[in-house]
Design an enzyme around this catalytic site. Structure first.
Site, PDB file in Angstrom:
ATOM      1  N   PRO A  25       0.846  -1.201   0.000  1.00 20.00           N
ATOM      2  CA  PRO A  25       0.000   0.000   0.000  1.00 20.00           C
ATOM      3  C   PRO A  25       0.878   1.246   0.000  1.00 20.00           C
ATOM      4  O   PRO A  25       1.806   1.359   0.806  1.00 20.00           O
ATOM      5  CB  PRO A  25      -0.791  -0.125   1.307  1.00 20.00           C
ATOM      6  N   TYR A 189       0.185   4.928  13.287  1.00 17.89           N
ATOM      7  CA  TYR A 189      -1.143   5.494  13.044  1.00 17.89           C
ATOM      8  C   TYR A 189      -2.119   5.059  14.141  1.00 17.89           C
ATOM      9  O   TYR A 189      -1.716   4.395  15.096  1.00 17.89           O
ATOM     10  CB  TYR A 189      -1.616   5.131  11.624  1.00 17.89           C
ATOM     11  N   ARG A 237      -1.621  -5.009   8.933  1.00 14.71           N
ATOM     12  CA  ARG A 237      -0.208  -4.596   8.923  1.00 14.71           C
ATOM     13  C   ARG A 237       0.190  -4.134  10.322  1.00 14.71           C
ATOM     14  O   ARG A 237      -0.526  -3.344  10.948  1.00 14.71           O
ATOM     15  CB  ARG A 237       0.017  -3.462   7.914  1.00 14.71           C
ATOM     16  N   LEU A 309      12.361  -3.348   0.955  1.00 18.68           N
ATOM     17  CA  LEU A 309      13.553  -3.569   0.142  1.00 18.68           C
ATOM     18  C   LEU A 309      13.650  -4.993  -0.396  1.00 18.68           C
ATOM     19  O   LEU A 309      14.710  -5.612  -0.349  1.00 18.68           O
ATOM     20  CB  LEU A 309      14.825  -3.155   0.905  1.00 18.68           C
ATOM     21  N   ARG A 332       8.432   0.299  -3.464  1.00 17.83           N
ATOM     22  CA  ARG A 332       9.118   1.260  -4.343  1.00 17.83           C
ATOM     23  C   ARG A 332       9.601   0.651  -5.651  1.00 17.83           C
ATOM     24  O   ARG A 332       9.707   1.373  -6.649  1.00 17.83           O
ATOM     25  CB  ARG A 332      10.263   1.913  -3.566  1.00 17.83           C
TER      26      ARG A 332
END
Ligand SMILES: Cc1cc2nc3c(=O)[nH]c(=O)nc-3n(C[C@H](O)[C@H](O)[C@H](O)COP(=O)(O)O)c2cc1C
Length: 391
Positions: A25, A189, A237, A309, A332
């Protein structure tokens, strides 16, 4: 030959994934009033076309006041359903499973976009009524950093509605046609703000003991499950490691509680509760969070997704072969190469006929490959060598 796990289809509840690649996400900061724009369609769409097994939309806010930035995607009202459905439909029509992460920023909210400095917003950011509604709330009245907004602790009487917002969002996600939901319980969060004793200093049933600090999270999961079909997967998550009193041991205990409530997969991330950068982030290296996915999988006996990564196809495959995780999330690298899934399939030799590509491309790519161009191990130099040696 060993089976290539990355491209082995997988069932989770009633949902069949064509492979084990999930797009992580990623906020796009490009919504207007919570509504997705053409950007979202193109961006999520190209990841579906690019071979992902599951395309997971960014943290989509269950309450308007839970937005991080003005461009956050929203699912706090019924009007959001139709435009989200268009995106879910397109993802599915192109072979991937549409998923959506549900989130609430809590005390990390009301900031500018990262490329605008991620600074606390002021009243001139938006129309007065919108500013009025953008009430920054958290478990306690403790700010994330010296420069962020001072949150208001949710009153005990407000908590049931704050929990119901997640369930209502799950019902909308179902109406919009998503196959899977992920609850954003990581990165500092709102859900994480209830778990950590550093952020949560409440003295009522939602604070204090570990049991009490888990309560909000567990009730949110119950509310979501009650509004989400039994045949559809639920992911969570978590920040498995942090420097905020909520680490691997606590998470293992939490995950053991989540599974019986109907959570299928734990997406194992780290950090984000405080503005201090934890030491382990400096170890930022290939697959730096994979050991957490392995640990949770083993000790909480639940499926996990590894993220962070994971760059190379053979690296992703090895994570699955070593049973460190059941799924891999790629963030990414998909921003860099939206065809990451197609590329990984070629690199692993898993898709000689380009079956993962849309038919608009597959026909031509297969013909090209028959002539010796593209595919596994293909380089320009190798091609020239073959031509010169007549191979
Ligand atoms: C632009 C961007 C936006 C992100 N937004 C979210 C998000 O909405 N929800 C979330 O859980 N993580 C978010 N993340 C974290 C990613 O999901 C992922 O965990 C992180 O980038 C590490 O994976 P990677 O190395 O494959 O990029 C974001 C990361 C980036 C780069």
């Amino acid at each position: 030959m060993t089976e290539i796990l990355l491209f082995t289809p997988m069932h989770i509840r009633d949902v069949l994934l064509r492979n084990r690649i999930v797009t992580a996400p990623m906020h796009q900061y490009s919504a207007i009033g919570g509504f997705p724009t053409d950007w979202h369609m193109v961006n999520a769409g190209r990841w579906a076309l690019g071979g992902a097994g599951m395309v997971m939309l960014e943290s989509t806010k269950v309450e308007e006041r839970g937005r991080g930035t003005i461009g956050d995607l929203g699912i706090w009202k019924d009007e959001h359903v139709e435009p989200l459905r268009r995106i879910a439909d397109f993802i599915r029509a192109n072979g991937a499973s549409p998923a959506i992460q549900l989130g609430h920023s809590g005390r990390k909210g009301r900031v500018s976009r990262p490329w605008e400095g991620q600074a606390a917003l002021t009243a001139d950011c938006c129309p007065p009524d919108e500013w009025e509604r953008w009430d920054v709330v958290s478990s306690s009245a403790l700010p994330f950093s010296e420069t962020s907004a001072m949150p208001r602790a949710l009153e005990l009487s407000e908590i049931p509605a704050a929990i119901d917002a997640w369930g209502a969002a799950a019902a909308r996600a179902d109406k919009a046609g998503f196959d899977a939901i992920e609850l954003h319980g990581a990165h500092g969060y709102l859900l994480h703000q209830f778990l950590s004793p550093v952020a949560n200093t409440r003295t009522d049933p939602y604070g204090g003991s570990e049991e009490n600090r888990m309560r909000f999270f567990l009730e949110v999961v119950e509310s979501v499950r009650a509004n989400w079909p039994a045949g559809k997967p639920l992911f969570v998550r978590l920040s498995i490691e942090d420097e905020a009193g909520w680490g691997p041991e606590e998470n293992i205990r939490l995950c053991r509680r989540l599974k019986p409530l109907g959570v299928d997969v734990i997406d194992c991330s780290t950090g984000g509760l405080t503005s201090a950068v934890p030491n382990f982030f400096r170890l930022n290296s290939f697959g730096y969070q994979v050991p957490y996915a392995e640990q949770i999988r083993r000790e909480a006996d639940i499926m996990t997704m590894a993220v962070g990564l994971i760059i190379h196809a053979d690296q992703a495959e090895e994570i699955l072969q070593r049973r460190q995780a059941d799924l891999v999330a790629i963030g990414r690298e998909f921003l860099y190469n939206p065809n990451w899934g197609l590329d990984a399939a070629q690199k692993l030799g898993a898709d000689p006929n380009y079956a993962l590509s849309p038919p608009q491309a597959a026909h031509w790519l297969t013909k090209r490959a028959r002539r010796g161009f593209g595919g596994k191990g293909s380089t320009w130099a190798a091609g020239i060598h073959e031509a010169a040696s007549g191979e």
